[in-house]
Design an enzyme around this catalytic site. Structure first.
Site, PDB file in Angstrom:
ATOM      1  N   GLY A   1       6.478   3.288  -3.730  1.00 30.49           N
ATOM      2  CA  GLY A   1       7.280   4.065  -2.800  1.00 30.49           C
ATOM      3  C   GLY A   1       6.460   5.064  -1.995  1.00 30.49           C
ATOM      4  O   GLY A   1       6.686   5.241  -0.799  1.00 30.49           O
TER       5      GLY A   1
ATOM      6  N   CYS B   1       5.833  15.468 -12.613  1.00 29.92           N
ATOM      7  CA  CYS B   1       4.728  15.997 -11.809  1.00 29.92           C
ATOM      8  C   CYS B   1       3.426  15.822 -12.584  1.00 29.92           C
ATOM      9  O   CYS B   1       3.437  15.673 -13.783  1.00 29.92           O
ATOM     10  CB  CYS B   1       5.003  17.448 -11.447  1.00 29.92           C
ATOM     11  SG  CYS B   1       3.775  18.648 -11.867  1.00 29.92           S
TER      12      CYS B   1
ATOM     13  N   THR C   1      -5.976  -7.834  -1.845  1.00 30.48           N
ATOM     14  CA  THR C   1      -5.349  -9.015  -2.415  1.00 30.48           C
ATOM     15  C   THR C   1      -4.001  -8.666  -3.023  1.00 30.48           C
ATOM     16  O   THR C   1      -3.880  -7.684  -3.762  1.00 30.48           O
ATOM     17  CB  THR C   1      -6.267  -9.639  -3.497  1.00 30.48           C
ATOM     18  OG1 THR C   1      -7.500  -9.948  -2.871  1.00 30.48           O
ATOM     19  CG2 THR C   1      -5.662 -10.884  -4.105  1.00 30.48           C
TER      20      THR C   1
ATOM     21  N   ASN D   1      16.251  12.235  -5.656  1.00 28.34           N
ATOM     22  CA  ASN D   1      15.724  11.915  -6.980  1.00 28.34           C
ATOM     23  C   ASN D   1      16.061  12.950  -8.039  1.00 28.34           C
ATOM     24  O   ASN D   1      16.067  12.655  -9.213  1.00 28.34           O
ATOM     25  CB  ASN D   1      14.200  11.716  -6.914  1.00 28.34           C
ATOM     26  CG  ASN D   1      13.501  12.888  -6.279  1.00 28.34           C
ATOM     27  OD1 ASN D   1      13.981  13.497  -5.326  1.00 28.34           O
ATOM     28  ND2 ASN D   1      12.345  13.227  -6.811  1.00 28.34           N
TER      29      ASN D   1
ATOM     30  N   SER E   1      10.660   1.153  -4.433  1.00 32.17           N
ATOM     31  CA  SER E   1       9.676   1.112  -5.510  1.00 32.17           C
ATOM     32  C   SER E   1      10.247   0.320  -6.684  1.00 32.17           C
ATOM     33  O   SER E   1      11.369   0.590  -7.127  1.00 32.17           O
ATOM     34  CB  SER E   1       9.361   2.545  -5.948  1.00 32.17           C
ATOM     35  OG  SER E   1       8.529   2.526  -7.068  1.00 32.17           O
TER      36      SER E   1
END
Lengths: 403, 354
Positions: free
Chosen positions: A77, A331, A244, A158, A206
């Site tokens: 994300g 965090c 890749t 969030n 995400s």
């Protein structure tokens, strides 16, 4: 239900990350040893991998309501947010448009990117998110100027779980001819999303927020929007994201997304019952307050502030009782300052300090919720009992901020 | 028994953690996050040193096999340590913030957290010893006198001492490093920290200007009889006893004798005029918890790296004392700690006023 000596684990931090689903794990395995080729290789082993990649892109595009070529696979994300915002800024710059509209309670992947652009001379308007954590399309309309090149707003917050009127905001942006990006990391797999119908130009997601693997995500960008590379190198992802492709993770993400989206309604019903039970239970704690609007919120999110305690101590003691919770967003240091989200909805420093976020998944049971309510009540009472600040509040030396 | 180990990410607290765990305690490791780099003017683009330290501490804690947490104490640290440090400097004194950090953070705020977690003990990597003589707790110097840190621990109360373990008090630094190496700790070779943690490279004046946003005005250098000798660059740049960096050339070298905040002047004097025998100390705390009834004879030191000197000590009330050294002492500096010793035993200490 003894809350003190039981050794159990109740995971209520699904906004931080989720457990991978069996479907996702199963989908990844063949691409580790069987189909291990590099999709850019000419030979058959590479071709097999490329087929998988192509099908994953198609399957994800179908779910989001866009075309496969509008899907760019990223490392997650944060990368998608960075690339979306930087791309819109570079496009705007060319036309002399250097104004961006956002909100004060975005994820740091958005806010820090905006700070960077501000230093380059962009002007950033952060809309007020009000005490309920909601913005209106009208606010966006009023903030759009001649030189606005981007509106970026998170789909669902969030920390406090509020869900914005994304389709309405998208309509305003489309009408005004301004690019619209949404950080939908907390929403994808949990809410019905269709980028075309909702006029979303760019969307970030995400995988690990919907039981997929970590380290993989998507930037969905409407065709015609020229993306700016953050990573230079090979020609992967139409030359817009070198490196890749992480095929196993992409396959896991695709399977997880399909499973999650197939069960959105079923899960929402189940989660809302659990969520509301938690909200009702925790509301009984005196001098507590629910963060974020009740009506427009993720079915999985419960966020409270308890006056007179430190969120950090609360988490430690809940962990001791086997409850994995969070006081806001995760965090680096594992420790928190009063969250910018809670400050943005007007919680004063002292209140914001005593925050607790519980984010549910469909694996949680009603019995776990009962246990959690009991445990939180006990721990809050215990911490208040030994807190000098609480003593001052009770004695009237300081005034309560909450009811 | 449960113990909370304060881990800085350095080798000392890592080994302290290892030793306590080996003694069979149920251990929790933690690091206090005390400030944000941006707040104290350490550039964000530079590797966040405190976060690196957190990662070192975490690595060691996991290696030893204990849960590990980071506690955010930056609010308290700002209020109790940094602000006080700034006020002290602004008033012309030269403070020692490590003492306040021990007093208000490690052994107060952190102890409170330890209690919440059900820990009986706080463990740190300080080089000092605590003993119980059947009546009360005694704070003693480290066995390795070259590493002794009892000077910065003088403010500990009996209650605090009863809940602290210093496992390195009987060890030599070389032994500590050996244990770290043997166990493969990531920080076994990490150099000892020197500066005040929130003032990088010892640049106090730059820190103060950044933190307060103020500039400290130039003023006069005065002689002891009040004659103007030249211009100083702001009082925060000077400390008592300083000779270097005054920018004044005289036949006989001059030293900072006094700093006068209100007048914004710095008084200079000759070397021999820096010496005095009498020192007034306030905010004094006695390890025993009670001040002696009358005058006592003991040794004292008024800065960290100084050999203790004989002095006569007279308590003034419960929280101040007057020290009269047998020999005149050079450049006794307001803001520094005066600590009293009887051999290895710490009697107590306080802050030098004059």
């Amino acid at each position: 239900m003894d809350c003190t000596n039981e050794r159990r684990k109740i995971y209520l931090d699904n906004a931080a990350t989720t457990k991978m689903s069996e479907a996702a794990i199963k989908a990844m395995l063949p691409y580790m040893d069987g189909i291990y080729g590099n999709p850019s290789s000419l030979h058959s082993v590479g071709q097999e991998a490329n087929e998988a990649l192509t099908s994953a892109r198609e399957r994800i595009a179908k779910i989001l309501g866009c075309e496969p070529r509008e899907i760019t696979f990223t490392s997650g994300g944060s990368e998608a947010d960075n690339q979306a915002i930087i791309s819109a800024a570079r496009l705007g710059e060319k036309k002399g448009k250097k104004h961006i509209i956002s909100t004060a309670f975005e994820h740091h992947a958005v806010l820090h990117t905006l700070n960077k652009l501000e230093k380059e001379g962009f002007e950033i308007t952060l809309l007020d998110v009000h005490e309920n954590g909601l913005i209106t399309a009208e606010q966006v309309r009023n903030a759009i100027r001649e030189d606005t090149c981007l509106v970026t707003m998170m789909y669902a917050n969030n920390e406090i779980g509020t869900v914005q009127p994304i389709a309405e905001i998208g309509a305003v942006c489309r009408e005004k001819g301004v690019l619209f990006h949404t950080d939908a990391v907390q929403a994808v797999g949990h809410l019905h999303i269709n980028v075309k119908e909702q006029n979303i130009d760019m969307l970030s997601l995400s995988a690990h927020k919907f039981h997929g693997p970590k380290g993989v995500g998507v930037l969905c960008a409407r065709k015609g929007i020229l993306l700016t590379n953050l990573i230079e190198g090979g020609a992967q992802e139409r030359g817009k994201r070198a490196g890749t492709e992480n095929i196993p993770a992409i396959m896991g993400m695709t399977a997880a997304l399909e499973e999650a989206c197939a069960k959105i309604d079923e899960n929402a019903v189940r989660l809302t019952v659990l969520r509301d039970k938690l909200i009702v239970g925790l509301s009984q704690i005196p001098h507590s307050v629910l963060n974020g609007d009740y009506g427009h919120r993720l079915p999985s999110n419960v966020s409270f502030c308890f006056e007179g305690i430190e969120g950090e101590s609360l988490l430690l003691l809940l962990d001791d009782k086997g409850i994995c919770a969070s006081s806001g967003s995760a965090c680096t240091s594992g420790s928190l300052d009063p969250s910018h989200v809670l400050l943005a909805i007007g919680r004063v420093h002292d209140i914001a300090h005593g925050s607790l976020r519980l984010s549910l998944s469909e694996e949680n049971t009603e019995e776990e919720i009962d246990y959690t309510i009991k445990a939180v009540k006990e721990v809050v009472a215990y911490l208040r009992g030994i807190s000098p600040i609480w003593r001052d509040l009770v004695n009237g030396k300081k005034e309560f901020i909450t009811k | 028994m449960k113990a909370l180990i304060a881990m800085s990410g350095g080798v000392d607290s890592s080994v302290a953690a290892y030793l306590i765990k080996s003694q069979g305690y149920d251990c929790i490791g933690c690091t206090m996050k005390l400030y944000h780099n941006e707040d104290v003017g350490i550039s964000r683009s530079r590797t966040c040193c405190s976060l690196d330290d957190v990662e070192d501490a975490r690595s060691v804690a996991y290696k030893i096999g204990m849960p590990y947490y980071v506690f955010n104490f930056s609010d308290g640290f700002r209020e109790k340590v940094i602000e006080k440090f700034v006020r002290s400097y602004e008033s012309g004194a030269t403070p020692n913030p490590c003492i306040d950090c021990n007093r208000y953070m490690k052994f107060d705020k952190l102890y409170e957290r330890a209690r919440i977690l059900g820990c009986e003990y706080i463990v740190t990597g300080h080089y000092a010893r605590i003993e119980y003589n059947g009546e009360r707790y005694i704070l003693k110097k480290a066995l390795d006198e070259t590493k002794d840190q009892s000077y910065v621990l003088y403010s500990l109360t009996q209650e605090q001492l009863s809940h602290i373990l210093f496992p390195l008090g009987n060890m030599k630094k070389t032994e500590v490093r050996k244990i770290a190496e043997k166990n493969g700790f990531i920080n076994a070779e990490k150099p000892d920290s020197q500066d005040i943690c929130f003032v990088p490279n010892g640049k106090y004046a730059e820190f103060l200007e950044y933190y307060t946003g103020k500039s400290y005005p130039a003023g006069d250098f005065l002689s002891t009889d009040g004659a103007v000798l030249g211009k100083h660059k702001g009082i925060i740049r000077y400390t008592v006893g300083q000779h270097k960096g005054l920018g004044i050339s005289t036949e006989e070298p001059l030293y900072v004798k006094e700093i006068h905040t209100e007048e914004n002047t710095v008084t200079l004097c000759k070397e021999q005029e820096l010496y005095s025998r009498e020192v007034i100390v306030r905010d004094f705390s006695w390890i025993s918890g009670v001040a002696p009834r009358g005058e006592i004879r003991c040794k004292a030191k008024v800065r960290y790296r100084q050999k203790e000197q004989w002095a006569t000590v007279t308590p003034i009330g419960e929280t101040s004392v007057k020290l009269v050294f047998d020999e005149p002492q050079r450049a006794t500096t307001p803001g520094q700690a005066a600590v009293l010793y009887d051999g290895d035993i710490v009697f107590g200490g306080g802050t030098v006023v004059k």
